[in-house]
Design a protein around this motif. Structure first.
Motif, PDB file in Angstrom:
ATOM      1  N   GLY B  94       0.838  -1.188   0.000  1.00 55.88           N
ATOM      2  CA  GLY B  94       0.000   0.000   0.000  1.00 55.88           C
ATOM      3  C   GLY B  94       0.872   1.235   0.000  1.00 55.88           C
ATOM      4  N   ALA B  95       0.705   2.044  -1.051  1.00 53.27           N
ATOM      5  CA  ALA B  95       1.590   3.188  -1.245  1.00 53.27           C
ATOM      6  C   ALA B  95       1.073   4.452  -0.570  1.00 53.27           C
ATOM      7  N   GLY B  96      -0.098   4.406   0.039  1.00 54.12           N
ATOM      8  CA  GLY B  96      -0.632   5.576   0.729  1.00 54.12           C
ATOM      9  C   GLY B  96      -1.227   6.613  -0.177  1.00 54.12           C
ATOM     10  N   ASN B  97      -1.369   6.334  -1.449  1.00 56.26           N
ATOM     11  CA  ASN B  97      -1.953   7.266  -2.413  1.00 56.26           C
ATOM     12  C   ASN B  97      -3.110   6.600  -3.142  1.00 56.26           C
TER      13      ASN B  97
END
Lengths: 112, 112
Positions: B94-97
């Motif tokens: 999960g890249a947070g974007n």
């Protein structure tokens, strides 16, 4: 139970046709995604949407467009289908910015 | 750049034997990590996820995974595989974007 549905499991279209792939989620998720999956290439993101009427390009948006008029529905549009768009198309949805994604069963599209 | 590597394209394991599928990631912050499974012709199903806390994570179908920050790894394990485990397995970060960064997948083949 969480559910993401896609309008067709299998679809055969001719080169130059306009193609609509529909995806519906019943989880009230903010985010929705369209991927294509090809052997040896894994999942590649085409477009995603983080809110109604909002959309962002993914890694391979060329030849595709999307529409999100309602929160639960995210459509992928191939304006003029080409043979190199023959692929498995997967729709997914998620709640937050880094949350797990829930997937539909996929649509296998063949363009002749 | 953020990336996920699954170094094994195919793995063949005898039924009843143990399994380990490798996943290495490159990500600057503390990652959210996921393993998904895809049975033939199906969408992806979440096996397990790591957000924080205990680095050994239990999932469905008897799978577990261990987060090792020092090695940037999140390997998937199962002590004894069944023929029904034959599938393709995907690791994701999960890249947070809103997006997930996907590995290319590992195809698991079970020998009778």
């Amino acid at each position: 139970d969480v559910k993401v549905t896609q309008s067709s499991r299998y679809l055969v279209k001719r080169t130059g046709e306009k193609v609509f792939l529909e995806c519906v989620q019943d989880m009230d998720h903010e985010n929705m995604f369209w991927y294509r999956q090809d052997p040896g290439l894994g999942l590649r993101l085409i477009y995603f949407s983080y809110d109604v009427k909002m959309k962002e390009k993914g890694d391979i948006p060329e030849g595709y467009s999307v529409s999100r008029e309602k929160k639960e529905r995210f459509s992928l549009i191939l304006e003029s289908a080409s043979t190199n768009q023959t692929s498995m198309y997967l729709c997914a949805s998620s709640l937050g910015t880094a949350d797990e994604q829930f997937f539909g069963p996929g649509t296998r599209l063949t363009v002749l | 750049a953020q990336s996920v590597t699954q170094p094994d394209i195919h793995i063949t394991v005898s039924e009843g034997a143990s399994l380990e599928l490798r996943c290495n990631y490159s990500y600057g912050a503390t990652p959210y990590l996921f393993w998904y499974v895809q049975s033939p012709g199906q969408g992806l199903q979440l096996l397990l996820k790591y957000f924080s806390g205990d680095t050994l994570v239990q999932g469905i179908k008897g799978f577990e995974a261990e987060f090792k920050r020092s090695q940037s790894s999140f390997n998937l394990r199962k002590p004894s595989v069944h023929w029904s485990d034959a599938a393709e397995y995907f690791c994701a970060v999960g890249a947070g974007n809103y997006q997930l960064i996907w590995g290319a997948g590992t195809k698991l083949i079970i020998k009778p």
